[in-house]
Write a protein that holds these residues in place. Sequence first.
Motif, short mmCIF file in Angstrom:
data_model
loop_
_atom_site.label_atom_id
_atom_site.label_comp_id
_atom_site.label_asym_id
_atom_site.label_seq_id
_atom_site.Cartn_x
_atom_site.Cartn_y
_atom_site.Cartn_z
N ARG A 153 42.27 34.32 43.86
CA ARG A 153 42.43 35.39 42.86
C ARG A 153 43.41 34.92 41.87
O ARG A 153 43.28 34.98 40.68
CB ARG A 153 42.81 36.48 43.45
CG ARG A 153 41.69 37.39 44.17
CD ARG A 153 42.06 38.51 45.02
NE ARG A 153 41.13 39.08 45.62
CZ ARG A 153 41.36 40.38 46.32
NH1 ARG A 153 42.55 40.59 46.91
NH2 ARG A 153 40.20 40.91 47.14
N ALA A 154 44.40 33.86 42.18
CA ALA A 154 45.47 33.43 41.28
C ALA A 154 44.80 32.54 40.23
O ALA A 154 45.51 32.19 39.02
CB ALA A 154 46.50 32.67 42.10
N ASN A 155 43.62 31.95 40.57
CA ASN A 155 42.97 31.09 39.28
C ASN A 155 42.76 32.05 38.14
O ASN A 155 42.40 31.34 37.19
CB ASN A 155 41.62 30.62 40.08
CG ASN A 155 42.29 29.43 40.67
OD1 ASN A 155 42.39 28.46 40.26
ND2 ASN A 155 42.24 29.59 42.03
N ARG A 156 42.68 33.37 38.15
CA ARG A 156 42.53 34.02 36.70
C ARG A 156 43.80 33.43 35.72
O ARG A 156 43.78 33.22 34.59
CB ARG A 156 42.55 35.45 36.97
CG ARG A 156 42.40 36.25 35.59
CD ARG A 156 43.15 37.59 35.70
NE ARG A 156 44.48 37.72 36.20
CZ ARG A 156 45.34 38.68 36.03
NH1 ARG A 156 44.72 39.80 36.17
NH2 ARG A 156 46.58 38.65 36.43
N ASP A 157 44.80 33.29 36.56
CA ASP A 157 46.08 33.20 35.73
C ASP A 157 45.93 31.59 35.50
O ASP A 157 46.43 31.29 34.42
CB ASP A 157 47.48 33.31 36.56
CG ASP A 157 47.45 34.76 36.75
OD1 ASP A 157 47.19 35.69 35.92
OD2 ASP A 157 48.21 35.06 37.61
N THR A 158 45.36 30.95 36.49
CA THR A 158 45.43 29.37 36.19
C THR A 158 44.48 29.05 34.85
O THR A 158 44.99 28.30 34.02
CB THR A 158 44.65 28.69 37.23
OG1 THR A 158 45.44 29.21 38.33
CG2 THR A 158 44.60 27.22 37.08
N GLY A 159 43.31 29.90 34.81
CA GLY A 159 42.27 29.55 33.61
C GLY A 159 42.97 30.24 32.36
O GLY A 159 42.62 29.86 31.17
N MET A 160 43.81 31.31 32.34
CA MET A 160 44.32 31.95 31.14
C MET A 160 45.32 30.87 30.47
O MET A 160 45.79 31.27 29.39
CB MET A 160 45.04 33.27 31.83
CG MET A 160 45.44 34.22 30.42
SD MET A 160 44.12 34.96 29.81
CE MET A 160 43.47 36.15 30.98
N MET A 203 26.36 39.02 33.10
CA MET A 203 25.76 37.97 33.87
C MET A 203 26.43 37.58 35.15
O MET A 203 25.75 37.40 36.12
CB MET A 203 25.76 36.80 32.97
CG MET A 203 24.64 36.88 31.85
SD MET A 203 22.95 37.45 32.47
CE MET A 203 22.69 36.06 33.42
N ARG A 204 27.63 38.00 35.41
CA ARG A 204 28.31 37.67 36.56
C ARG A 204 27.52 38.80 37.67
O ARG A 204 27.23 38.44 38.90
CB ARG A 204 29.89 37.80 36.47
CG ARG A 204 30.44 37.73 37.76
CD ARG A 204 31.05 38.64 38.55
NE ARG A 204 31.69 38.34 39.93
CZ ARG A 204 32.68 39.30 40.33
NH1 ARG A 204 33.16 40.11 39.85
NH2 ARG A 204 33.30 38.81 41.28
N GLY A 205 27.50 40.06 37.28
CA GLY A 205 27.06 40.85 37.82
C GLY A 205 25.54 40.51 38.36
O GLY A 205 24.94 40.82 39.34
N ALA A 206 24.64 40.23 37.26
CA ALA A 206 23.27 39.85 37.59
C ALA A 206 23.14 38.46 38.56
O ALA A 206 22.32 38.53 39.46
CB ALA A 206 22.55 39.70 36.45
N ASP A 256 33.96 45.63 41.80
CA ASP A 256 35.30 45.94 42.56
C ASP A 256 36.01 44.64 42.94
O ASP A 256 37.14 44.59 43.41
CB ASP A 256 34.99 46.75 43.83
CG ASP A 256 33.71 45.90 44.64
OD1 ASP A 256 33.23 44.91 44.12
OD2 ASP A 256 33.63 46.59 45.83
N ARG A 257 35.67 43.69 42.39
CA ARG A 257 36.02 42.17 42.55
C ARG A 257 36.33 41.51 41.23
O ARG A 257 35.26 40.63 41.12
CB ARG A 257 35.67 41.38 43.79
CG ARG A 257 35.81 41.89 45.04
CD ARG A 257 34.77 41.55 46.12
NE ARG A 257 33.47 42.45 45.73
CZ ARG A 257 32.29 42.56 46.25
NH1 ARG A 257 32.50 41.42 47.30
NH2 ARG A 257 31.51 43.16 46.19
N PRO A 258 37.05 41.63 40.37
CA PRO A 258 36.86 41.39 39.03
C PRO A 258 37.26 39.97 38.67
O PRO A 258 36.99 39.42 37.73
CB PRO A 258 37.90 42.35 38.27
CG PRO A 258 38.93 42.53 39.17
CD PRO A 258 38.18 42.87 40.48
N ILE A 259 37.65 39.20 39.69
CA ILE A 259 38.25 37.82 39.57
C ILE A 259 36.89 37.06 38.92
O ILE A 259 37.12 36.10 38.24
CB ILE A 259 38.89 37.14 40.89
CG1 ILE A 259 39.21 35.64 40.58
CG2 ILE A 259 38.06 37.36 42.06
CD1 ILE A 259 40.18 35.41 39.44
N GLY A 260 35.96 37.31 39.67
CA GLY A 260 34.60 36.46 39.23
C GLY A 260 34.29 36.48 37.76
O GLY A 260 33.90 35.53 37.23
#
Length: 320
Positions: free
Chosen positions: A301-308, A83-86, A39-43
């Motif tokens: 959460r904006a770091n998804r865009d940073t890494g993209m 693996m993020r989930g685990a 429910d928190r996909p940023i990770g």
Amino acid sequence: MRDKVQAPDGQVADAVRGNWVDRYAPAAMRPYLRLSRADRPIGTWLLLLPCWWGLALAMLHDQSASWHDLWIAVGCGIGAWLMRGAGCTWNDITDRDIDGSVERTRSRPIPSGQVSVMGALAWMCAQALVAFAILLTFAPAAIALGVLALLPVCIYPFAKRFTWWPQIFLGLAFNWGALLAWTAHTGRLELPAVILYVAGICWTLFYDTIYAHQDREDDALIGVKSTARLFADDTPRWLRRFLVGTVALMGLAVLYAALPQASVLALVLALGGPWAMGWHMMWQLRMLDIDNADRLLSLFRANRDTGMIPLVFFCAALLA
């Protein structure tokens, strides 16, 4: 530990409102998916993007691509989710007493009573085993790296108990994909991947210090360490250092990966990645307010865009 508190319908306090888990997932699966942070996909993005960086630079390095690289990209995507989930499940098992004492995390599935510790362990093992099956389709050296990645994953939840720099251990775990994906493509681990890995660790120190400021008051009360508590009001100066380290090291990784095989245009495009990423990180610094929890979460959460951003430039370089 405080009394168990559960948000309405079991929702987690810092989850994205109206996320697919809370709206569409079967009721019986929701606590486990919340445990995995579905429910928190940023990770998942933060774990996946270094994988794709490594794969893109590996293809730029040897000027080759195949259908197997498409599977590496897809496999890394599925593996990152699993693996993020685990890893999050393991983190919540080890932190169940701490989470119950922190306002933001009290609603998580274990401290709120939605999932038992034994149920969480079984769920963690199931996710890890499926991820391992995907890993077995990669090159032998990549398989070895994937197994070795379990070490920082296992250590990270305990790091905040013995060091002020737990974000380094998170960076070691979250950027491992840069090493793995490069090796999955080339069959061997090489210097550009290692430099890219260290650049990713600097980036993790940047974004997770921002994230950790949300909890610094509760962390101080219960004795949990973090870079947010260590840096305090000096945080912007430290974040600038991590910004410079990220951009400089990623640029160096690009140079080592692209020279001498890539064209001048491809090299320029690839170097544009860390340059543009740095500007996005600078924007975050300008927006930073360490006392505004909503702003902190939004910037994290904006770091998804940073890494993209660098990934787009790397892909453009591959097409040049």
